[in-house]
Design a protein around this motif. Structure first.
Motif, PDB file in Angstrom:
ATOM      1  N   CYS A  41       1.136  -1.676   0.237  1.00  0.00           N
ATOM      2  CA  CYS A  41       0.378  -0.350   0.648  1.00  0.00           C
ATOM      3  C   CYS A  41       0.702   1.147  -0.213  1.00  0.00           C
ATOM      4  O   CYS A  41       1.135   1.731   1.122  1.00  0.00           O
ATOM      5  CB  CYS A  41      -0.596  -0.208   1.675  1.00  0.00           C
ATOM      6  N   VAL A  64      -0.912  -1.148  -4.412  1.00  0.00           N
ATOM      7  CA  VAL A  64      -2.169  -0.313  -4.456  1.00  0.00           C
ATOM      8  C   VAL A  64      -1.610   0.919  -4.230  1.00  0.00           C
ATOM      9  O   VAL A  64      -1.078   1.196  -2.531  1.00  0.00           O
ATOM     10  CB  VAL A  64      -3.656  -0.795  -3.438  1.00  0.00           C
ATOM     11  N   ASP A 102      -5.072   9.717   0.980  1.00  0.00           N
ATOM     12  CA  ASP A 102      -4.542   8.212   1.768  1.00  0.00           C
ATOM     13  C   ASP A 102      -5.575   6.790   1.875  1.00  0.00           C
ATOM     14  O   ASP A 102      -4.987   6.085   1.599  1.00  0.00           O
ATOM     15  CB  ASP A 102      -2.743   8.311   2.451  1.00  0.00           C
ATOM     16  N   VAL A 124      -6.708   4.075  -0.269  1.00  0.00           N
ATOM     17  CA  VAL A 124      -5.995   2.878  -0.694  1.00  0.00           C
ATOM     18  C   VAL A 124      -6.460   1.646  -0.133  1.00  0.00           C
ATOM     19  O   VAL A 124      -7.231   0.835  -0.608  1.00  0.00           O
ATOM     20  CB  VAL A 124      -4.481   3.049  -0.627  1.00  0.00           C
TER      21      VAL A 124
END
Length: 310
Positions: free
Chosen positions: A122, A148, A241, A244
């Motif tokens: 991530c 991701v 963020d 994600v």
């Protein structure tokens, strides 16, 4: 359900902090490690901020590694004008007690990719650590389940330049290496994150948790939103963020398509631009799932409920 193993590569950042908390609050995910990278603020601060967030969540056992302190080929560009001088301005958190791991963040990525079956990375900041790992150890590309990342833009275009989103702009050479790696990639661009706004009501929902974590998130997002309200005239700041982590938890809330994405590295005018072939006008090979939309109301409702469990 067996938790999905993830590694979080990050440059906290208030929105990074919320993403980390969401991951730690979610039994569907197992955070194997956190690697810090220079981005929103310099590495000394991002590595300290990651540990502050782990301690806030009551998870001091999470291994936090410091990674790269500058982009592959360029001077570091930071974003204190958005996140404040510490990167986590808004909430007053104590200096971390938990130790920073001795192992470099790039080595941690390589070792975990080799040791953990189906590791998902991530990536919440510039892609310097991830690109360096893939370049230094090409074998790990075939072992990573998925990368991701929050980065890029298509319809919305840039937030640090007219053409580029911040994370890609800071280290476009790293971004190019990642997109060229052959790894499975999912991209959460500004087109999605600018729909996930921390409005007054949503900040109030964080405060209504009546927990130390809820108060910290409300304080962070209250600070964070002032910049975007002034810049965009929006109802609040985009919470980039956590999208994600949201994609991993609730993919049914998102929609997008498999496309080709190239990274501009040479033009001073469009440096860091994600050239996203949304309409398939070229014959370039598909290399990413590019997310275009999200049900923001449902996302916030689920995120708030999950964070209240910490």
């Amino acid at each position: 359900m067996t938790p999905r193993p993830i590694l979080i590569d990050t440059d906290p950042g208030q929105d990074d902090a919320v993403a980390i908390l969401l991951a730690l609050a979610s039994p569907e995910l197992e955070v194997k490690a956190i690697t810090a990278v220079a981005g929103n603020v310099p590495l000394a601060l991002t590595s300290a901020n990651a540990r502050k967030v782990c301690e806030l969540a009551g998870r001091p056992e999470i291994a936090v590694h410091a990674g790269c302190d500058h982009p592959l080929e360029r001077p570091l560009v930071t974003a204190e004008h958005v996140h404040g001088k510490t990167g986590l301005d808004g909430a007053d958190l104590r200096a971390p007690v938990m130790a920073l791991q001795d192992k470099h963040g790039v080595d941690a990525i390589i070792d975990l990719a080799r040791e953990v079956d189906g590791l998902t990375i991530c990536a919440l900041g510039p892609l310097t650590n991830v690109a360096t790992a893939l370049t230094r150890a090409p074998d790990v590309a075939g072992r990573i389940r998925e990368i991701v990342l929050m980065g890029g833009a298509y319809f919305e275009v840039g937030n640090i330049s007219p053409a580029a989103e911040f994370n890609i702009f800071v280290d476009p050479e790293a971004a190019k290496a990642v997109f060229d790696s052959g790894c499975k990639i999912t991209v959460l661009p500004l087109d999605v994150t600018h729909k996930v706004l921390v409005t007054t009501d949503r900040i109030a929902a964080f405060r209504a948790m009546e927990t130390r974590i809820g108060d910290a998130i409300a304080d962070w997002t209250g600070f964070f939103e002032r910049f975007d309200k002034e810049k965009y005239g929006s109802d609040g700041a985009p919470l980039h963020d956590p999208c994600v982590i949201g994609w991993l938890l609730w993919p049914e809330l998102f929609s997008g398509r498999q496309i080709n994405v190239e990274i501009e590295t040479t033009s001073e005018l469009t440096r860091g631009m994600t050239v996203a072939d949304w309409w398939g006008v070229t014959d370039r090979a598909v290399n990413a799932m590019f997310i275009g939309n999200v049900d923001a109301g449902a996302f916030f409702a689920r995120m708030t409920d999950r964070l209240a469990r910490l």
